[in-house]
Enzyme design. Structure first.
Site, mmCIF file in Angstrom:
data_model
loop_
_atom_site.group_PDB
_atom_site.id
_atom_site.type_symbol
_atom_site.label_atom_id
_atom_site.label_comp_id
_atom_site.label_asym_id
_atom_site.label_seq_id
_atom_site.Cartn_x
_atom_site.Cartn_y
_atom_site.Cartn_z
ATOM 1 N N GLY A 166 -7.548 -11.532 -13.107
ATOM 2 C CA GLY A 166 -6.970 -12.197 -14.274
ATOM 3 C C GLY A 166 -7.615 -11.891 -15.607
ATOM 4 O O GLY A 166 -7.420 -12.621 -16.580
ATOM 5 N N LEU A 219 0.815 -1.229 0.000
ATOM 6 C CA LEU A 219 0.000 0.000 0.000
ATOM 7 C C LEU A 219 0.843 1.272 0.000
ATOM 8 O O LEU A 219 0.564 2.219 0.742
ATOM 9 C CB LEU A 219 -0.958 0.001 1.199
ATOM 10 C CG LEU A 219 -2.007 -1.104 1.202
ATOM 11 C CD1 LEU A 219 -2.772 -1.119 2.521
ATOM 12 C CD2 LEU A 219 -2.984 -0.935 0.044
ATOM 13 N N THR A 276 -6.219 -10.283 -4.817
ATOM 14 C CA THR A 276 -5.244 -11.329 -5.172
ATOM 15 C C THR A 276 -5.308 -12.534 -4.225
ATOM 16 O O THR A 276 -5.751 -12.428 -3.087
ATOM 17 C CB THR A 276 -3.826 -10.742 -5.122
ATOM 18 O OG1 THR A 276 -3.653 -10.114 -3.844
ATOM 19 C CG2 THR A 276 -3.611 -9.723 -6.208
ATOM 20 N N CYS A 306 -6.317 -6.322 1.256
ATOM 21 C CA CYS A 306 -4.889 -6.276 0.899
ATOM 22 C C CYS A 306 -4.148 -7.349 1.696
ATOM 23 O O CYS A 306 -4.154 -7.327 2.928
ATOM 24 C CB CYS A 306 -4.281 -4.904 1.190
ATOM 25 S SG CYS A 306 -2.502 -4.913 0.885
HETATM 26 C C1 SIN Z 1 -0.465 -3.722 -2.151
HETATM 27 O O1 SIN Z 1 -0.306 -2.490 -2.158
HETATM 28 O O2 SIN Z 1 0.228 -4.446 -1.453
HETATM 29 C C2 SIN Z 1 -1.537 -4.345 -2.987
HETATM 30 C C3 SIN Z 1 -2.885 -3.864 -2.624
HETATM 31 C C4 SIN Z 1 -3.892 -4.949 -2.518
HETATM 32 O O3 SIN Z 1 -3.644 -6.097 -2.906
HETATM 33 O O4 SIN Z 1 -4.995 -4.676 -2.023
#
Ligand code: SIN
Length: 304
Positions: A245, A73, A194, A131
């Protein structure tokens, strides 16, 4: 002549294609490459109360049909986003934008959302409770129905714009979490973030990513996104922004048939900065091929 227009909680999009948060910065970087006003909208970089430097490097690991990130983030903090990033963005993007907000406490989510809600260009607030790359925040709010509902209620109390909750696939029952958010007042669901993943370097015999694990995205996760969007569409009445994806116009149509009203494109932007432009330009051809005249008619079509 095909119609690609869709609607998210009263916000009309000329097409359903939205670059996903964290893959499109604050837009103006991409505006140097093409006119980004052709996008349906876009979701800007995940924003927190305090500025964040992000996780130690390496933060990226390549994989077959995807990648793992552990960015953590990184962002300049909500106040700078409002005073510096949004004014730059408003010069090159003239449509409602999606504000992606993360937090480390319920109060922090509410604080940032209350501020960002006042920004004229913000059309939708996307609350990221998913996240996987930070401790004591992000995904810890998105893995239990109670915690996700608490964030939703707190944000809804202080905002006027539609609130979409961005959900994690790293749970056993995403449906119960989506339902809890809907009951708590969410206007929509964004999904999926993700999947937790990891790579190990054979030479060093150590994890590739400094933070060891990260979020796996890219075309390999598309079938998981289709499955989860399909399940959640069956369980809630609020709209779903589908992602995970997506790389082609065919993927957009498939995810809409599963139940998405609009579709975000993430990792593909990092491989090809013109990915969203290419998909938007190809969409009418693919619609004609499958005899689709009006894109919104196919939303949830696979359930019939
Ligand atoms: C990140 O900034 O680590 C990715 C953000 C997320 O996957 O929500």
């Amino acid at each position: 002549m095909v119609n690609t227009q869709v609607e998210l909680s009263g916000v009309t999009l000329s097409n359903p294609i939205i670059p996903a948060s964290g893959t499109f910065g604050f837009g103006y970087e991409f505006a140097e490459l093409y006119d980004i006003n052709m996008l349906g909208s876009f979701s800007f970089k995940g924003t927190t109360k305090e500025p964040r430097f992000g996780n130690p490097t390496p933060r990226i690991a390549e994989c077959t049909a995807g990648m793992i990130n552990s960015v953590g983030l990184q962002n300049p903090g909500v106040e700078k986003v409002i005073s510096e990033e949004l004014p730059k963005l408003s010069k090159c993007f003239h449509k409602p934008v999606i504000a992606n907000i993360s937090g480390f406490s319920v109060e922090e989510y509410a604080y940032c959302c209350e501020l960002i809600d006042k920004e004229e260009q913000v059309g939708i607030i996307e609350v990221n409770v998913s996240c996987p790359n930070v401790h004591n925040g992000g995904m810890s709010f998105g893995t239990s129905p109670e915690a996700a509902a608490e964030v939703t209620r707190a944000v809804k109390k202080v905002t006027t714009k539609p609130v979409y909750i961005k959900l994690s696939p790293n749970v056993t029952d995403i449906v119960s979490i989506a339902k809890a958010c809907e009951e708590a007042g969410a206007d929509g669901i964004s999904m999926i973030n993700t999947l937790m993943g990891m790579r190990i370097d054979l030479k060093t015999k150590r994890p590739v990513i400094a933070n060891k694990m990260g979020g796996f995205s890219g075309s390999a996760i598309f079938p998981v996104a289709v499955r989860m969007v399909y399940q959640v569409y069956d369980a809630v009445k609020i709209p779903i922004i589908g992602m995970g994806g997506v790389t082609t116009a065919e993927d957009v149509i498939e995810l809409m048939l599963a139940g998405a009203t609009a579709v975000q494109v993430g990792a593909a932007n990092l491989v090809n900065p013109f990915a969203c432009k290419d998909i938007i330009e190809d969409l009418p051809r693919v619609m004609e091929k499958y005899q689709i005249t009006n894109l919104k008619d196919i939303i949830g079509g696979a359930h019939k």
